[in-house]
Scaffold this motif. Structure first.
Motif, mmCIF file in Angstrom:
data_model
loop_
_atom_site.group_PDB
_atom_site.id
_atom_site.type_symbol
_atom_site.label_atom_id
_atom_site.label_comp_id
_atom_site.label_asym_id
_atom_site.label_seq_id
_atom_site.Cartn_x
_atom_site.Cartn_y
_atom_site.Cartn_z
ATOM 1 N N SER A 197 17.598 -13.446 -12.390
ATOM 2 C CA SER A 197 17.162 -13.768 -13.757
ATOM 3 C C SER A 197 17.609 -12.699 -14.754
ATOM 4 O O SER A 197 17.538 -12.910 -15.968
ATOM 5 N N ALA A 198 18.083 -11.554 -14.265
ATOM 6 C CA ALA A 198 18.560 -10.493 -15.160
ATOM 7 C C ALA A 198 19.753 -10.950 -15.988
ATOM 8 O O ALA A 198 19.957 -10.472 -17.111
ATOM 9 N N ILE A 199 20.552 -11.889 -15.458
ATOM 10 C CA ILE A 199 21.747 -12.347 -16.178
ATOM 11 C C ILE A 199 21.377 -13.159 -17.423
ATOM 12 O O ILE A 199 21.808 -12.815 -18.531
ATOM 13 N N PRO A 200 20.591 -14.251 -17.304
ATOM 14 C CA PRO A 200 20.229 -14.979 -18.536
ATOM 15 C C PRO A 200 19.412 -14.126 -19.499
ATOM 16 O O PRO A 200 19.553 -14.265 -20.722
ATOM 17 N N ILE A 201 18.571 -13.223 -18.964
ATOM 18 C CA ILE A 201 17.783 -12.341 -19.836
ATOM 19 C C ILE A 201 18.720 -11.425 -20.629
ATOM 20 O O ILE A 201 18.583 -11.260 -21.843
ATOM 21 N N GLY A 202 19.706 -10.845 -19.943
ATOM 22 C CA GLY A 202 20.649 -9.934 -20.596
ATOM 23 C C GLY A 202 21.481 -10.617 -21.668
ATOM 24 O O GLY A 202 21.706 -10.062 -22.747
ATOM 25 N N VAL A 254 10.476 -1.822 -10.022
ATOM 26 C CA VAL A 254 9.216 -1.883 -10.770
ATOM 27 C C VAL A 254 8.255 -2.875 -10.107
ATOM 28 O O VAL A 254 7.050 -2.604 -9.977
ATOM 29 N N TYR A 255 8.793 -4.004 -9.670
ATOM 30 C CA TYR A 255 7.949 -4.986 -8.979
ATOM 31 C C TYR A 255 7.401 -4.406 -7.674
ATOM 32 O O TYR A 255 6.230 -4.595 -7.336
ATOM 33 N N SER A 285 3.747 -6.510 -10.018
ATOM 34 C CA SER A 285 3.522 -7.328 -11.217
ATOM 35 C C SER A 285 4.851 -7.937 -11.654
ATOM 36 O O SER A 285 5.755 -7.220 -12.095
ATOM 37 N N PHE A 286 4.958 -9.252 -11.542
ATOM 38 C CA PHE A 286 6.182 -9.939 -11.956
ATOM 39 C C PHE A 286 6.400 -9.826 -13.469
ATOM 40 O O PHE A 286 7.513 -9.536 -13.907
ATOM 41 N N PRO A 287 5.368 -10.034 -14.305
ATOM 42 C CA PRO A 287 5.569 -9.896 -15.758
ATOM 43 C C PRO A 287 6.047 -8.506 -16.159
ATOM 44 O O PRO A 287 6.914 -8.367 -17.031
ATOM 45 N N LEU A 288 5.485 -7.461 -15.534
ATOM 46 C CA LEU A 288 5.918 -6.100 -15.855
ATOM 47 C C LEU A 288 7.366 -5.881 -15.430
ATOM 48 O O LEU A 288 8.135 -5.208 -16.138
ATOM 49 N N VAL A 314 9.772 -8.176 -15.300
ATOM 50 C CA VAL A 314 10.621 -8.861 -16.277
ATOM 51 C C VAL A 314 10.676 -8.079 -17.589
ATOM 52 O O VAL A 314 11.745 -7.891 -18.182
ATOM 53 N N PHE A 315 9.522 -7.594 -18.035
ATOM 54 C CA PHE A 315 9.454 -6.799 -19.263
ATOM 55 C C PHE A 315 10.297 -5.523 -19.126
ATOM 56 O O PHE A 315 10.959 -5.094 -20.080
ATOM 57 N N SER A 316 10.290 -4.941 -17.933
ATOM 58 C CA SER A 316 11.093 -3.739 -17.678
ATOM 59 C C SER A 316 12.581 -4.038 -17.784
ATOM 60 O O SER A 316 13.347 -3.233 -18.331
ATOM 61 N N MET A 317 12.995 -5.209 -17.293
ATOM 62 C CA MET A 317 14.404 -5.588 -17.407
ATOM 63 C C MET A 317 14.812 -5.772 -18.864
ATOM 64 O O MET A 317 15.917 -5.394 -19.261
ATOM 65 N N VAL A 318 13.916 -6.341 -19.649
ATOM 66 C CA VAL A 318 14.189 -6.524 -21.082
ATOM 67 C C VAL A 318 14.356 -5.164 -21.760
ATOM 68 O O VAL A 318 15.347 -4.909 -22.460
#
Length: 443
Positions: free
Chosen positions: A97-102, A135-136, A141-144, A146-150
């Motif tokens: 999911s890091a690709i679409p987020i990036g 981080v996971y 924590s999955f939300p944390l 994802v937030f860390s990747m952002v």
């Protein structure tokens, strides 16, 4: 969609990068033929770079390993290197999911004028996936995660914009920057170190760029001869016989000569893309500047970067041995050392002595961080069903030991959300001052 992304990612950077570049060039109006040839040329150059950096790890890195065994040294955590780390990073839904987020972050920042970097180095979003996975593992924590990747990717765009003027001037690359997870953090480390070096009497007067060394030492200052000497010394310390010592020397000299040539092939493919991007921006966004975000492989062919990298391989091993509390045995990431220092060298003006001293200081911190990170990396590898063989503890020397990775993982343990949020806010403020405020002043 994620399964499709996983399939594409598995093709690897040498395939993904040419496709992206060809599509990007056609969108910019370069035409099919020019775009296709440009993408293919970049792919060829990238494969050539991988072959030469692979040779670096297989020859000098292997000799350094033999040297450690010869002196009866033992360390418990194995450095698996970036290829394995990237595979582990993309081995989960969180990672891919890091690709679409990036991509979404880059588009958002570009639309609001908060970055000049159009990042086409999509494959290297694995760095964000790596941080998110750690981080996971630390927070569960999955939300944390994802937030860390952002926050991590916004930070890289800030570092890309911040470093671009210095890099363009030093390397001579027009409108290219490196929001690269392995390299960009080193730029920020080099800035305060260079400030300190400038204030050390005597040391601040020392000139040691490749051109100065060649003038002072004649043939001994030639980059190929420097590579030969470094290879011979490491071969002797490894206890090789005469034939193996000579072979290692010639192979190291070959790396010094071939790597810049591979970079020139990469640049040959990127030049028409860069020209098309500049024309596109001038026509549609007059007065706006655009940087193309690329893999920092483009920078590792510089003579000073190569010289520093070859010296840092035995020095990294020496540090691993003498540093109290270090558990990491460097191995897989020997060929990645050029990527760790390539954005430090421009800050030091190509000064090899400054760069080596700075590199030693940086690598000291990396070894300690990567040793601390080892249990998490091992846990993440197991979660991704990655076979670690007979090793009981693994780590990734360069990516797992960077200060940027440490900040996110340490924050997830002690100050979840707070540290990550602070990094995001600081990066956004930095981007605003670099871009929006500057644009207002210029208008």
């Amino acid at each position: 969609m994620l399964q499709a992304l996983q399939t594409i990612v598995n093709w690897g950077a040498p395939v993904i990068l040419p496709i992206i570049i060809a599509i990007f060039a056609m969108i910019l109006g370069a035409g099919f033929k020019k775009s296709f040839v440009a993408g293919l040329t970049v792919g060829i150059g990238f494969i050539g770079l991988n072959l030469v950096t692979g040779l670096l790890g297989d020859t000098l890195g292997k000799a350094a390993q033999v040297m450690v065994k010869r002196f009866g040294l033992s360390l418990v955590t194995l450095d698996i290197g970036w290829p394995a780390a990237s595979a582990i990073s993309y081995g989960t839904i969180l990672g891919i999911s890091a690709i679409p987020i990036g991509i979404a972050i880059d588009i958002f920042l570009l639309l609001f004028g908060l970055t000049k970097t159009l990042n086409i180095d999509i494959w290297n979003f694995w760095h964000a996936a790596f941080v998110g996975g750690l981080v996971y593992g630390m927070s569960n924590s999955f939300p944390l995660a994802v937030f860390s990747m952002v926050a991590y990717q916004v930070m890289l765009y800030f570092l890309g914009d911040l470093s671009a003027p210095v890099l363009n001037k030093y390397y001579g690359f027009p409108n290219i920057t490196f929001p690269h997870g392995t390299s960009a953090p080193g730029y920020l480390v080099a800035l305060p170190l260079n400030w300190v070096f400038d204030r050390i009497p005597g040391f601040n007067k020392l000139k040691a760029n490749p051109e100065t060394i060649q003038k002072k030492f004649g043939i001994l200052g030639e980059t190929s001869v420097m590579g030969l000497i470094i290879g011979l010394v490491v071969g002797i310390l490894a206890g090789y016989d005469v034939g193996k010592v000579l072979n290692l020397g010639v192979q190291t000299a070959a790396i010094m000569v071939l790597l810049p040539k591979m970079v020139s092939v990469l640049m040959e493919g990127l030049t028409p893309v860069s020209d098309a991007a500049n024309d596109f921006i001038k026509k549609r966004f007059p007065g706006r500047e655009l940087y193309i975000g690329m893999d920092s492989a483009l920078a590792v062919g510089d003579q000073a970067v190569l010289a520093v990298s070859l010296l840092m391989i035995p020095l990294t091993l020496l540090l691993a041995v003498i540093l109290p509390g270090n558990k990491t045995i460097p191995f897989g990431d020997f060929s990645t050392i050029p990527f760790a220092v390539c954005l430090m060298v421009p800050v030091f003006g190509g000064n090899i002595v400054r760069s080596v001293v700075g590199g030693v200081i940086y690598m000291t911190s990396i070894l300690y961080v990567t040793s601390w990170m080892a249990p998490l990396v091992t846990k993440m590898a197991e979660a991704a069903s990655f076979n670690i063989g007979h090793a009981t503890s693994i780590t990734s020397l360069i990516e797992g030991g960077l200060w940027s990775t440490f900040l996110f993982v340490w924050g997830a343990k002690y100050l979840p959300w707070i540290i990550t949020g602070a990094i995001l806010i600081v990066s956004l403020i930095g981007l605003y001052f670099l871009n929006k405020r500057k644009a207002v002043k210029e208008s």
